[in-house]
Design a protein around this motif. Structure first.
Motif, PDB file in Angstrom:
ATOM      1  N   MET A 107       0.854  -1.161   0.000  1.00  0.00           N
ATOM      2  CA  MET A 107       0.000   0.000   0.000  1.00  0.00           C
ATOM      3  C   MET A 107       0.904   1.228   0.000  1.00  0.00           C
ATOM      4  SD  MET A 107      -3.225   1.460   0.676  1.00  0.00           S
ATOM      5  CE  MET A 107      -4.060  -0.037   0.884  1.00  0.00           C
ATOM      6  N   GLY A 108       0.585   2.152  -0.869  1.00  0.00           N
ATOM      7  CA  GLY A 108       1.318   3.397  -0.932  1.00  0.00           C
ATOM      8  C   GLY A 108       0.397   4.565  -0.647  1.00  0.00           C
ATOM      9  N   PHE A 109       0.881   5.538   0.084  1.00  0.00           N
ATOM     10  CA  PHE A 109       0.113   6.735   0.405  1.00  0.00           C
ATOM     11  C   PHE A 109       0.712   7.916  -0.345  1.00  0.00           C
ATOM     12  CE2 PHE A 109      -0.382   3.873   3.982  1.00  0.00           C
ATOM     13  CZ  PHE A 109      -1.753   3.852   4.104  1.00  0.00           C
ATOM     14  N   VAL A 110      -0.137   8.645  -1.073  1.00  0.00           N
ATOM     15  CA  VAL A 110       0.330   9.718  -1.941  1.00  0.00           C
ATOM     16  C   VAL A 110      -0.460  10.980  -1.649  1.00  0.00           C
ATOM     17  CG1 VAL A 110       0.558  10.465  -4.338  1.00  0.00           C
ATOM     18  CG2 VAL A 110       0.919   8.069  -3.751  1.00  0.00           C
ATOM     19  N   VAL A 111       0.233  12.111  -1.579  1.00  0.00           N
ATOM     20  CA  VAL A 111      -0.397  13.420  -1.457  1.00  0.00           C
ATOM     21  C   VAL A 111      -0.283  14.091  -2.819  1.00  0.00           C
ATOM     22  CG1 VAL A 111      -0.337  15.649  -0.301  1.00  0.00           C
ATOM     23  CG2 VAL A 111       0.217  13.580   0.974  1.00  0.00           C
ATOM     24  N   LYS A 112      -1.435  14.384  -3.413  1.00  0.00           N
ATOM     25  CA  LYS A 112      -1.437  15.028  -4.731  1.00  0.00           C
ATOM     26  C   LYS A 112      -1.188  16.525  -4.603  1.00  0.00           C
ATOM     27  CE  LYS A 112      -4.875  12.249  -7.179  1.00  0.00           C
ATOM     28  NZ  LYS A 112      -6.125  12.355  -7.947  1.00  0.00           N
ATOM     29  N   LYS A 113      -0.519  17.088  -5.589  1.00  0.00           N
ATOM     30  CA  LYS A 113      -0.393  18.538  -5.679  1.00  0.00           C
ATOM     31  C   LYS A 113      -1.713  19.102  -6.190  1.00  0.00           C
ATOM     32  CE  LYS A 113       4.513  19.081  -6.453  1.00  0.00           C
ATOM     33  NZ  LYS A 113       5.548  19.644  -7.321  1.00  0.00           N
ATOM     34  N   ALA A 114      -1.960  20.349  -5.899  1.00  0.00           N
ATOM     35  CA  ALA A 114      -3.197  20.988  -6.346  1.00  0.00           C
ATOM     36  C   ALA A 114      -3.257  20.989  -7.870  1.00  0.00           C
ATOM     37  CB  ALA A 114      -3.272  22.412  -5.810  1.00  0.00           C
ATOM     38  N   GLY A 115      -4.367  20.549  -8.420  1.00  0.00           N
ATOM     39  CA  GLY A 115      -4.546  20.535  -9.860  1.00  0.00           C
ATOM     40  C   GLY A 115      -3.949  19.326 -10.562  1.00  0.00           C
ATOM     41  N   SER A 116      -3.382  18.402  -9.816  1.00  0.00           N
ATOM     42  CA  SER A 116      -2.773  17.219 -10.411  1.00  0.00           C
ATOM     43  C   SER A 116      -3.849  16.211 -10.802  1.00  0.00           C
ATOM     44  CB  SER A 116      -1.808  16.581  -9.416  1.00  0.00           C
ATOM     45  OG  SER A 116      -1.298  15.393  -9.935  1.00  0.00           O
ATOM     46  N   LYS A 117      -3.639  15.540 -11.931  1.00  0.00           N
ATOM     47  CA  LYS A 117      -4.610  14.563 -12.416  1.00  0.00           C
ATOM     48  C   LYS A 117      -3.981  13.182 -12.525  1.00  0.00           C
ATOM     49  CE  LYS A 117      -7.271  17.956 -14.913  1.00  0.00           C
ATOM     50  NZ  LYS A 117      -7.816  18.408 -16.180  1.00  0.00           N
ATOM     51  N   VAL A 118      -3.125  12.835 -11.592  1.00  0.00           N
ATOM     52  CA  VAL A 118      -2.465  11.538 -11.597  1.00  0.00           C
ATOM     53  C   VAL A 118      -3.422  10.493 -11.011  1.00  0.00           C
ATOM     54  CG1 VAL A 118      -1.352  11.811  -9.344  1.00  0.00           C
ATOM     55  CG2 VAL A 118      -0.307  10.372 -11.061  1.00  0.00           C
ATOM     56  N   SER A 119      -3.358   9.283 -11.562  1.00  0.00           N
ATOM     57  CA  SER A 119      -4.231   8.216 -11.085  1.00  0.00           C
ATOM     58  C   SER A 119      -3.397   7.106 -10.448  1.00  0.00           C
ATOM     59  CB  SER A 119      -5.044   7.645 -12.240  1.00  0.00           C
ATOM     60  OG  SER A 119      -4.205   6.956 -13.136  1.00  0.00           O
ATOM     61  N   GLU A 120      -4.097   6.171  -9.833  1.00  0.00           N
ATOM     62  CA  GLU A 120      -3.424   5.037  -9.208  1.00  0.00           C
ATOM     63  C   GLU A 120      -2.660   4.221 -10.246  1.00  0.00           C
ATOM     64  OE1 GLU A 120      -4.576   0.980  -6.719  1.00  0.00           O
ATOM     65  OE2 GLU A 120      -6.093   2.525  -7.032  1.00  0.00           O
ATOM     66  N   SER A 161       6.682   0.456 -11.822  1.00  0.00           N
ATOM     67  CA  SER A 161       7.039  -0.817 -12.438  1.00  0.00           C
ATOM     68  C   SER A 161       8.259  -0.683 -13.354  1.00  0.00           C
ATOM     69  CB  SER A 161       5.860  -1.382 -13.225  1.00  0.00           C
ATOM     70  OG  SER A 161       5.567  -0.577 -14.340  1.00  0.00           O
ATOM     71  N   GLU A 162       8.544   0.521 -13.819  1.00  0.00           N
ATOM     72  CA  GLU A 162       9.726   0.743 -14.651  1.00  0.00           C
ATOM     73  C   GLU A 162      11.022   0.698 -13.846  1.00  0.00           C
ATOM     74  OE1 GLU A 162       9.377   4.405 -16.765  1.00  0.00           O
ATOM     75  OE2 GLU A 162       7.335   3.968 -17.443  1.00  0.00           O
ATOM     76  N   PHE A 163      10.939   0.991 -12.536  1.00  0.00           N
ATOM     77  CA  PHE A 163      12.152   1.176 -11.741  1.00  0.00           C
ATOM     78  C   PHE A 163      12.405   0.108 -10.688  1.00  0.00           C
ATOM     79  CE2 PHE A 163      10.870   5.380 -13.209  1.00  0.00           C
ATOM     80  CZ  PHE A 163      12.033   5.767 -13.863  1.00  0.00           C
ATOM     81  N   VAL A 164      11.373  -0.597 -10.248  1.00  0.00           N
ATOM     82  CA  VAL A 164      11.559  -1.561  -9.160  1.00  0.00           C
ATOM     83  C   VAL A 164      11.166  -2.957  -9.620  1.00  0.00           C
ATOM     84  CG1 VAL A 164      11.229   0.125  -7.322  1.00  0.00           C
ATOM     85  CG2 VAL A 164       9.279  -1.115  -8.200  1.00  0.00           C
ATOM     86  N   CYS A 165      11.709  -3.966  -8.929  1.00  0.00           N
ATOM     87  CA  CYS A 165      11.381  -5.347  -9.272  1.00  0.00           C
ATOM     88  C   CYS A 165       9.966  -5.685  -8.793  1.00  0.00           C
ATOM     89  CB  CYS A 165      12.407  -6.304  -8.669  1.00  0.00           C
ATOM     90  SG  CYS A 165      12.464  -6.268  -6.885  1.00  0.00           S
ATOM     91  N   THR A 166       9.471  -6.831  -9.183  1.00  0.00           N
ATOM     92  CA  THR A 166       8.087  -7.216  -8.897  1.00  0.00           C
ATOM     93  C   THR A 166       7.804  -7.297  -7.399  1.00  0.00           C
ATOM     94  OG1 THR A 166       8.526  -8.771 -10.702  1.00  0.00           O
ATOM     95  CG2 THR A 166       6.329  -8.719  -9.847  1.00  0.00           C
ATOM     96  N   GLU A 167       8.767  -7.737  -6.615  1.00  0.00           N
ATOM     97  CA  GLU A 167       8.561  -7.881  -5.174  1.00  0.00           C
ATOM     98  C   GLU A 167       8.345  -6.540  -4.486  1.00  0.00           C
ATOM     99  OE1 GLU A 167      11.398  -9.257  -6.650  1.00  0.00           O
ATOM    100  OE2 GLU A 167      10.536 -11.258  -6.872  1.00  0.00           O
ATOM    101  N   LYS A 168       8.902  -5.469  -5.037  1.00  0.00           N
ATOM    102  CA  LYS A 168       8.835  -4.162  -4.392  1.00  0.00           C
ATOM    103  C   LYS A 168       7.738  -3.257  -4.955  1.00  0.00           C
ATOM    104  CE  LYS A 168      13.599  -4.099  -2.894  1.00  0.00           C
ATOM    105  NZ  LYS A 168      14.802  -3.300  -2.745  1.00  0.00           N
ATOM    106  N   GLN A 169       6.958  -3.749  -5.906  1.00  0.00           N
ATOM    107  CA  GLN A 169       5.887  -2.940  -6.459  1.00  0.00           C
ATOM    108  C   GLN A 169       4.729  -2.847  -5.468  1.00  0.00           C
ATOM    109  OE1 GLN A 169       4.803  -4.295 -10.351  1.00  0.00           O
ATOM    110  NE2 GLN A 169       6.881  -4.095 -11.131  1.00  0.00           N
TER     111      GLN A 169
END
Length: 59
Positions: free
Chosen positions: A1-14, A22-30
């Motif tokens: 589980m990851g906890f994220v604080v969005k910046k105002a006006g950000s439209k990022v999704s889960e 997934s581009e930077f970490v192995c499967t165990e750490k996702q």
């Protein structure tokens, strides 16, 4: 589980965050538990993150 604080006006999704990691970490750490968007990360006076409080927020 990851906890994220969005910046105002950000439209990022889960899915965007999981795909990015997934581009930077192995499967165990996702983030298999998903992502939770919160307003503020709880911290104590010295600035340490209160992990127990985060766990209790989403049980």
């Amino acid at each position: 589980m990851g906890f994220v604080v969005k910046k105002a006006g950000s439209k990022v999704s889960e899915k965007d965050i999981c795909d990015y990691l997934s581009e930077f970490v192995c499967t165990e750490k996702q983030l298999h538990g998903g992502v939770q968007f919160i307003d503020v990360i709880p911290k104590n006076v010295s600035g340490k993150i209160l992990r127990k409080k985060l766990r209790n927020m989403f049980e």
